[in-house]
Motif scaffolding. Structure first.
Motif, PDB file in Angstrom:
ATOM      1  N   UNK A 114       0.842  -1.202   0.000  1.00 15.77           N
ATOM      2  CA  UNK A 114       0.000   0.000   0.000  1.00 15.77           C
ATOM      3  C   UNK A 114       0.874   1.247   0.000  1.00 15.77           C
ATOM      4  N   UNK A 173       2.443   1.726  -3.458  1.00 21.04           N
ATOM      5  CA  UNK A 173       1.452   2.205  -4.450  1.00 21.04           C
ATOM      6  C   UNK A 173       1.142   3.687  -4.232  1.00 21.04           C
ATOM      7  N   UNK A 174       1.020   4.079  -2.960  1.00 24.29           N
ATOM      8  CA  UNK A 174       0.748   5.495  -2.665  1.00 24.29           C
ATOM      9  C   UNK A 174       1.953   6.363  -3.035  1.00 24.29           C
ATOM     10  N   UNK A 195       4.144   5.680  -5.409  1.00 22.34           N
ATOM     11  CA  UNK A 195       4.144   5.780  -6.875  1.00 22.34           C
ATOM     12  C   UNK A 195       3.123   6.807  -7.346  1.00 22.34           C
ATOM     13  N   UNK A 196       1.955   6.825  -6.693  1.00 22.95           N
ATOM     14  CA  UNK A 196       0.904   7.789  -7.066  1.00 22.95           C
ATOM     15  C   UNK A 196       1.418   9.208  -6.847  1.00 22.95           C
ATOM     16  N   UNK A 244       4.039  10.120  -9.389  1.00 21.47           N
ATOM     17  CA  UNK A 244       3.442  10.293 -10.723  1.00 21.47           C
ATOM     18  C   UNK A 244       2.726  11.629 -10.815  1.00 21.47           C
ATOM     19  N   UNK A 245       2.027  12.007  -9.740  1.00 19.51           N
ATOM     20  CA  UNK A 245       1.335  13.303  -9.722  1.00 19.51           C
ATOM     21  C   UNK A 245       2.363  14.424  -9.878  1.00 19.51           C
ATOM     22  N   UNK A 302       3.547  14.604 -13.406  1.00 17.47           N
ATOM     23  CA  UNK A 302       2.550  15.132 -14.356  1.00 17.47           C
ATOM     24  C   UNK A 302       2.484  16.658 -14.320  1.00 17.47           C
ATOM     25  N   UNK A 353       9.911  10.024 -14.760  1.00 19.00           N
ATOM     26  CA  UNK A 353       9.411   8.778 -15.341  1.00 19.00           C
ATOM     27  C   UNK A 353      10.493   7.880 -15.951  1.00 19.00           C
ATOM     28  N   UNK A 384      12.574   5.729 -10.174  1.00 17.71           N
ATOM     29  CA  UNK A 384      11.126   5.559 -10.390  1.00 17.71           C
ATOM     30  C   UNK A 384      10.859   4.122 -10.885  1.00 17.71           C
ATOM     31  N   UNK A 388       8.825   0.962  -9.093  1.00 19.68           N
ATOM     32  CA  UNK A 388       7.833   0.183  -9.851  1.00 19.68           C
ATOM     33  C   UNK A 388       8.103  -1.317  -9.693  1.00 19.68           C
TER      34      UNK A 388
END
Lengths: 455, 278
Positions: free
Chosen positions: A29, A32-33, A35-36, A39-40, A43, A55, A60, A64
Motif C-alpha cells: 500500500x 502504491x501510494x 508511486x501515485x 506520478x502526480x 505530471x 518517469x 522511479x 515500480x
C-alpha cells in the motif's frame, strides 16, 4: 528489560525482519501510494522534464519493480493457503479431514417434508440454477451434497500480480532494445532502413492531405514501398498508411507521424550567370557559394494572415494563399538588410545581387520508424491481467454443503412422503461474504419454503 | 424541428428531470416517504430515457459516436453515473433509495458542467478516427460511472460511520444502509470500475501504439489514469491490511473519485496534453 529492548531492536533491524516487512500488504500500500504521489509530481512538470527527472529515472523504475515484487511476494506467501482453498473447493479436504465442518462460517439446520431424495433433488435444482458444481460425498458424519463454484477465482490475485510482472518486464525489455526514429521526406525520396539485420529501402511514393470543405484536415496519407536488395523480389511491402493505420513489416512499424512543407527555390546570380534550384524546408538554409550568402527560409504560411498585433499566422493548413518568410545571411551568419522578407510563391525578389524566386511548394511527410520487441509481452501481460481481474472479481469461491446425518438416512429407509428429512446446511465463501450471505439465505429460504426451519 | 433541436430539447428535459429526481432523493433522506422514493426513481428513469435519446440523436447528427469533445464526454459521463446508480437501485430491490441523495447530485453537476460547454459538432481529427475510440471511451464511461457510485456510497459510509462513532443516532442514519452493506456495495462498484479502468488503460495503450507509435508516453492524461488505477488498487488491497478496511477505505474511494475528476477535467484545462480535446 534492557535485554528485551535490545532483542526487539535487533529483530527489527534483522534482514529477515525487514524482508518480512517488505512482503507485507502494508508495504504494498505504501509503495502504491508513493508511486501515485511521484506520478502526480511528474505530471505537473513540463513533459520533457518529467520524463527525464521522474518517469525515466532509475529510481522511479526501481520503485515500480519493488511494488510489483511486493505484490507478487504477498501472493506467493499466501500460496499455501490458496492451494488449500483450491483443494477445499475440490472437495479433497472434506474427505481427508471430516472435522473441517467447523471451518464453515454459516450453519443452518432445517427439516424438510418427504424423503432425503426429494430434498436432495430440490437442492440440486436450486444450486445448479446458481451455477454451482455438485458432487455427492459419503462422509463419516453422513451423506453429503457438496456444491462449489468460483474455484478458479482462488488464483485470481496470483494471476493478476504475475501479469503485472509480465507487463513490466515487457515494457523494460522494449525500452532497452526498442528504437524509434523520425524520417522526413518528399514523394520520390528513398530512406535506407535496416530490417532484421538486412539493408532495405523505404520509398515514399506519394504523400497527400485530404482536406474537408472547411479546410480542416480529414486525414494524412503516405504511400510507402519497402524494398530489399534482393533482385528477385525487390518490393517486400507496400501500403498507403495514415494516422491509426501503420505499415508493419519485419518487426518494424512505419507510422504517419507528421508532415511539413518544402519550397522550390530558384537562386540566380547575374554577375556570374550561375543559377541553382534547391528545395528548402522551414528553418533550413542554403549556402550559395557564388555570392557567399545563405538563403535561410524562416517559415512557410499556407494561407497567410496577420493578427491584430501584426503577427503572421496561417488561417488554415490548406495552401490557399501561400507565402514564405526568408532572409539572407552573410559569411559570418549575420542577417543582411532587410532582416526578413515576405514573398508570395511565384514572386521574384532582387536582393544583394541575387534574384530569388520561390517557384513552387510541396508537402513532406514525417514517418516514425519504430521497433519494439517488448510489445508482444506487454500485450500478453495485459490479456493475462484482465483474466486475473475477472477471476478475482467475478469467480467468487463459494461452497455450500448439505449434510444428512445417518439417523436421517435410516429414518427415511425406505423413502416415504410421510417422513421428514433433517439436514444441516453449511456455507463458506473466500471473500464477498456479504454477497454470499445473501445468496446463502436466499437458498435456504427457497429450499425450506415447503419445510420448517429449525434454527 | 431539426435533429440538433430535438437533441437539445431531450438534453435539457433530462437535466430538469435529474434535478427533480435529485430533490426527491434528498427529500427521502430526511423524510420517510415511500411515494417520494418511487417518484425519485421514476424521474431518474425518465431522465435517463431522454438522456439516451439525446445521445442517440447526437450520434445520428454527427454520424459517429459522441465521444470526441468535452461536452460529449461530460454528457455520457453523467449518463453512465445515472445508469450505474439505477442498476444498483434495482439490484438492492429499491430498498435503499437514500443512496441516490449521494450519487444523483454528482450526475447533476456533471450535466450542468456539460450544459456550459460548446455543443458544436466537430468532425474527428485524424488521431481520433479509429474504432478504438468507441471501446476506449465506452469503457471509460462505465468505469467512471462505477467510481462515482462508489464515491456516493463511501460518502454515505463516512456520514453513517461518523454518527455511529459519536453515538449520534438520527432518523437520517437509519435511512442510510448499514456500514457492512455500504462497504460491500462500494467494493463491488470499485471492482467493476477497476476492471473497466484496466480496460480503458489497455485499450488506450493499444490505440496509442497504432496512432502515435508507442504504448505509453507519460502524457498527463495517461499518468493521471494510472494514478487513479493505483488509488483504486490500494482501495482493493485494504481488504487484506489490518486497520485499513472501513473508514480509510471509504476515504480512498473519495480520493479516487477526485482523481477521476482531475483526469477528466483538470488535465484538459490545466495540463498540456495530447488528450486535451476541448
Amino acid at each position: 528489560m534492557k535485554d528485551m529492548i535490545k532483542r526487539k531492536a535487533g529483530q527489527l533491524s534483522s534482514p529477515r525482519h525487514l524482508l518480512q516487512h517488505f512482503y507485507s500488504i502494508q508495504a504494498g500500500i505504501f509503495l502504491l501510494l508513493l508511486l501515485s504521489a511521484l506520478s502526480v509530481y511528474g505530471s505537473l512538470l513540463p513533459h520533457a522534464e518529467a520524463l527525464e527527472v521522474v518517469f525515466r529515472s532509475w529510481w522511479y523504475g526501481f520503485i515500480f519493480v519493488l511494488t510489483a515484487l511486493n505484490l507478487l511476494a504477498c501472493t506467493l506467501r499466501r500460496l499455501q493457503q490458496l492451494t488449500r482453498c483450491f483443494g477445499r473447493l475440490g472437495g479433497e479436504q472434506n474427505r481427508a479431514t471430516p472435522v473441517a465442518l467447523s471451518t464453515y462460517s454459516h450453519r443452518v439446520a432445517i427439516k424438510m417434508p418427504g424423503a432425503r431424495q426429494a430434498a436432495q433433488k430440490r437442492a440440486t435444482v436450486l444450486l445448479k440454477g446458481s451455477n454451482y458444481h455438485l458432487r455427492t460425498l459419503m462422509l463419516p458424519q453422513g451423506m453429503a451434497l457438496m456444491a462449489t463454484k468460483g474455484r478458479a477465482g482462488v488464483y485470481g490475485t496470483l494471476v493478476t500480480h504475475l501479469a503485472l510482472l509480465v507487463i513490466l518486464a515487457g515494457a523494460y525489455y522494449g525500452a532497452l532494445t526498442g528504437t524509434a526514429n523520425i524520417a522526413f521526406g518528399f514523394p520520390g525520396d528513398k530512406i535506407p532502413v535496416v530490417i532484421e539485420g538486412d539493408p532495405h529501402l523505404l520509398e515514399i511514393s506519394d504523400f497527400y492531405i485530404d482536406y474537408r470543405e472547411d479546410d480542416t484536415v480529414h486525414q494524412y496519407y503516405s504511400e510507402l514501398t519497402v524494398s530489399s536488395e534482393s533482385p528477385a523480389s525487390p518490393v517486400v511491402a507496400h501500403k498507403t498508411i495514415h494516422v491509426n493505420n501503420p505499415l508493419r513489416y519485419g518487426g518494424k512499424v512505419f507510422y504517419q507521424y507528421s508532415y511539413g512543407w518544402g519550397v522550390e527555390t530558384h537562386i540566380y546570380h547575374p554577375p556570374s550567370g550561375t543559377a541553382e534550384q534547391v528545395l528548402l524546408t522551414p528553418g533550413e538554409g542554403y549556402y550559395f557559394a557564388p555570392a557567399g550568402l545563405t538563403v535561410h527560409l524562416l517559415d512557410f504560411y499556407p494561407e497567410l494572415d496577420r493578427d491584430d498585433g501584426g503577427l503572421l499566422f496561417s488561417r488554415s493548413p490548406a495552401p490557399h494563399h501561400p507565402h514564405v518568410l526568408f532572409r539572407l545571411l552573410d559569411e559570418q551568419h549575420r542577417p543582411t538588410t532587410p532582416p526578413a522578407l515576405l514573398r508570395a510563391i511565384g514572386q521574384t525578389v532582387e536582393l544583394s545581387l541575387l534574384e530569388i524566386t520561390f517557384t513552387d511548394y510541396r508537402n513532406s511527410t514525417g514517418i516514425l520508424i519504430s521497433e519494439n520487441g517488448g510489445k508482444m509481452y506487454v500485450l500478453a501481460g495485459a490479456i493475462i491481467l484482465l483474466v486475473g481481474l475477472f477471476l478475482s472479481f467475478y469467480m467468487r469461491p463459494r461452497q455450500i454443503l448439505l449434510l444428512w446425518p445417518p439417523a436421517s438416512e435410516l429414518a427415511n429407509n425406505p423413502p416415504s412422503p410421510l417422513f421428514w428429512s433433517e439436514l444441516t446446511i453449511y456455507g463458506w465463501a473466500r471473500h464477498d461474504r456479504v454477497g454470499f450471505e445473501a445468496e446463502f439465505h436466499h437458498f435456504i429460504d427457497a429450499l425450506a419454503a415447503a419445510g420448517r426451519k429449525m434454527t | 424541428m431539426t435533429v440538433v433541436g430535438w437533441e437539445n430539447l431531450s438534453f435539457t428535459a433530462a437535466y430538469f428531470l435529474y434535478l427533480a429526481a435529485t430533490c426527491c432523493y434528498v427529500f427521502i433522506l430526511f423524510h420517510s416517504h415511500r411515494r417520494s422514493g418511487e417518484t425519485a426513481t421514476l424521474l431518474a428513469c425518465a431522465g435517463l430515457i431522454l438522456h439516451t435519446a439525446a445521445v442517440i440523436l447526437r450520434t445520428l447528427e454527427a454520424e459517429r459516436a459522441p465521444f470526441s469533445n468535452q461536452f460529449e464526454f461530460a454528457s455520457v459521463f453523467a449518463w453512465g453515473i445515472v445508469l450505474a446508480y439505477l442498476v444498483m437501485e434495482r439490484f438492492l430491490r429499491f430498498r435503499y433509495r437514500s443512496v441516490g441523495a449521494f450519487v444523483m447530485p454528482v450526475a447533476l453537476i456533471v450535466m450542468g458542467y456539460a450544459s456550459l460547454l460548446s455543443r458544436d459538432i466537430q468532425p474527428l481529427m485524424p488521431a481520433l478516427q479509429s474504432g478504438w475510440l468507441k471501446v476506449h471511451v465506452g469503457t471509460a464511461i462505465l468505469a467512471y460511472g462505477a467510481f462515482t457510485l462508489a464515491f456516493g456510497l463511501s460518502l454515505a459510509y463516512l456520514i453513517r460511520e461518523r454518527g455511529e462513532r459519536r453515538q449520534r443516532w438520527s432518523a437520517l442514519m437509519f435511512r442510510i444502509p448499514t456500514l457492512p452493506l455500504l462497504d460491500h456495495l462500494s467494493r463491488q462498484a470499485v471492482s467493476f470500475g477497476f476492471f473497466m479502468q484496466s480496460l480503458v488503460i489497455i485499450t488506450g495503450a493499444i490505440w496509442a501504439e497504432q496512432a502515435w507509435g508507442r504504448f505509453w508516453g507519460w502524457d498527463p492524461k495517461e499518468t493521471w489514469s494510472l494514478v487513479t488505477w493505483f488509488i483504486y488498487a490500494v482501495y482493493l488491497h485494504t481488504r487484506f491490511a489490518r486497520g485499513w478496511p472501513g473508514r480509510r477505505a471509504a476515504w480512498l474511494a473519495v480520493i479516487g473519485f477526485a482523481c477521476v475528476l482531475f483526469t477528466y477535467i483538470g488535465v484538459n484545462i490545466l495540463l498540456p496534453s495530447l488528450h486535451s480535446y476541448r
